[in-house]
Design an enzyme around this catalytic site. Structure first.
Site, PDB file in Angstrom:
ATOM      1  N   TYR A   1      67.082  42.362  -7.584  1.00  0.00           N
ATOM      2  CA  TYR A   1      66.229  41.226  -7.260  1.00  0.00           C
ATOM      3  C   TYR A   1      65.250  40.891  -8.377  1.00  0.00           C
ATOM      4  CZ  TYR A   1      67.899  41.711  -2.435  1.00  0.00           C
ATOM      5  OH  TYR A   1      68.678  41.778  -1.311  1.00  0.00           O
TER       6      TYR A   1
ATOM      7  N   LYS B   1      75.875  53.641  -4.817  1.00  0.00           N
ATOM      8  CA  LYS B   1      77.278  53.377  -5.121  1.00  0.00           C
ATOM      9  C   LYS B   1      77.622  54.006  -6.470  1.00  0.00           C
ATOM     10  CE  LYS B   1      80.133  51.056  -3.556  1.00  0.00           C
ATOM     11  NZ  LYS B   1      81.368  51.459  -2.791  1.00  0.00           N
TER      12      LYS B   1
ATOM     13  N   ASP C   1      78.416  51.855   1.311  1.00  0.00           N
ATOM     14  CA  ASP C   1      79.331  51.212   2.248  1.00  0.00           C
ATOM     15  C   ASP C   1      79.688  52.150   3.391  1.00  0.00           C
ATOM     16  OD1 ASP C   1      80.613  52.770   0.330  1.00  0.00           O
ATOM     17  OD2 ASP C   1      82.383  51.499   0.203  1.00  0.00           O
TER      18      ASP C   1
ATOM     19  N   ASP D   1      67.937  46.302   1.713  1.00  0.00           N
ATOM     20  CA  ASP D   1      67.839  45.021   2.401  1.00  0.00           C
ATOM     21  C   ASP D   1      68.940  44.900   3.455  1.00  0.00           C
ATOM     22  OD1 ASP D   1      67.158  42.446   3.080  1.00  0.00           O
ATOM     23  OD2 ASP D   1      67.525  41.587   1.106  1.00  0.00           O
TER      24      ASP D   1
ATOM     25  N   ASP E   1      68.597  45.792   7.872  1.00  0.00           N
ATOM     26  CA  ASP E   1      68.894  44.751   8.866  1.00  0.00           C
ATOM     27  C   ASP E   1      70.006  45.202   9.812  1.00  0.00           C
ATOM     28  OD1 ASP E   1      66.970  43.115   7.876  1.00  0.00           O
ATOM     29  OD2 ASP E   1      68.284  41.462   7.332  1.00  0.00           O
TER      30      ASP E   1
END
Length: 369
Positions: free
Chosen positions: A142, A193, A226, A250, A254
């Protein structure tokens, strides 16, 4: 009785409505002698664009820097879809995080007993759920440079976002996660990852080094991001503290939010470094957005905003007893059957934003006696 300065930034959409319910709780805490607050209110997001032409005025940032803590409602909405990218409502929140150094985002995912059936998952998977997601907030994709869209010689376009992390950025968020774990279930899962991203390789390496040097007593598990998403749906109670980078945090936070039944239930804290006085810059906000479709209808769920105040009491002011009372009052209000429509179920008593705030204050009064 201690006194604290709170900066209130209601923002846009339902932000002012849920912030008004926090005001009721703040007033009661002062009346009950639990804490005294001096509050200032200012603009952020779309409301600031309307007033100042930018999503965060310099004077507002100065007030935020001077405050003992900041409470923020929500920013954004379709009204400002046409503004330039650099002055979009969300840029005000990003500037607060960056300029105040709020690098550690704490997002609890808690399933209240009365809401276990409101989750998208079966009751046995979520009943008793209590996860703390620790998200690195000021680095990663970001904020990495270059961040740009360029036109290629053939007229097509290429977009670039850059994922960047340093040893220091990873180490400091790891310390936050391990310190929290010691006060909870003593378990940390670190999501990255590393199988396809060099930043993930460094993330795993640094988290492992911090663990070995300082927190060998804490159980550490490395998990691919993942797979972590899948495990949150498959068996969420296996996690205690989950630490990850800005992008994955993020997304995973959620996903975890919906395990609890509604985004309207979940608070968050964004914390900076400990200063010479032993305090941190801190901003507290609900996970939900500005929900412009229900703004002004007395329909928004204020519990995430009220829960954000409870986190503020605990992490900024050291008022653990008051925070426990407020968390307990939220539990009591739900157990008494009060529900905003996003968490309503058969047999519950549907109330509006103001009614839910009143139910929490009433439960808080009962607990205080």
């Amino acid at each position: 009785m201690p006194s604290y300065n709170l900066l209130l930034l209601p923002g846009d959409g339902i932000g002012p409505e849920v912030m008004a319910e926090v005001g009721k709780v703040v007033a009661f805490l002062g009346q009950a002698g639990l804490a005294s607050f001096e509050t200032e209110t200012d603009l952020v997001g779309g409301s600031a664009i309307d007033a100042h032409g930018k999503p965060l005025a310099d004077a507002t940032l100065k007030r935020a820097d001077a405050a003992d803590a900041i409470l923020l409602g929500a920013v954004g909405g379709p009204k400002w879809n046409g503004v330039a990218y650099d002055i979009r409502p969300e840029a005000g929140l990003l500037r607060l995080r960056k300029d105040l150094g709020l690098f550690a985002n704490l997002r609890p995912a808690i399933c209240y007993p009365a809401l276990a059936d409101a989750s998208a998952l079966k009751r046995e998977l979520v009943e008793g759920l209590d996860i703390m997601i620790v998200r690195e907030l000021t680095g990663g994709v970001y904020f990495g440079e270059p961040k740009e869209i360029t036109t290629l010689p053939d007229g097509s376009k290429r977009a670039v976002d850059t994922q960047v992390y340093t040893t220091g950025e990873i180490a400091r968020i790891a310390h936050v996660a391990f310190d929290l774990a010691r006060k909870r279930g003593n378990r940390v899962a670190s999501a990255d990852k590393n199988n396809v991203m060099k930043s993930g390789v460094l993330w795993k390496e640094v988290v492992g080094e911090v663990h070995a040097a300082h927190y060998a007593d804490v159980e550490l598990e490395h998990v691919l991001a993942d797979n972590c998403a899948m495990q949150l749906v498959r068996r969420p109670k296996q996690f205690d503290v989950l630490v990850t980078d800005n992008l994955f945090g993020d997304i995973l936070s959620d996903a975890a939010a919906m395990l609890t039944g509604s985004l309207g239930m979940l608070p968050s804290a964004s914390l900076g470094e400990v200063d010479d006085r032993g305090t941190r810059k801190a901003l507290y906000e609900p996970v939900h957005g500005s929900a412009p479709d229900i703004a002004g209808q007395d329909a928004a769920n204020p519990l995430a905003m009220i829960g954000s105040l409870a986190m503020c009491l605990r992490y900024s002011f050291g008022l653990g007893e008051a925070a426990d009372l407020l968390d307990g009052a939220i539990t009591d209000a739900l157990a008494g059957g009060a529900r905003t429509r996003d968490i309503a179920s058969e047999g519950s008593r549907v109330v509006g934003t103001k009614g839910m705030g009143d139910a929490v204050v009433a439960a808080l009064k009962a607990r205080v006696g």
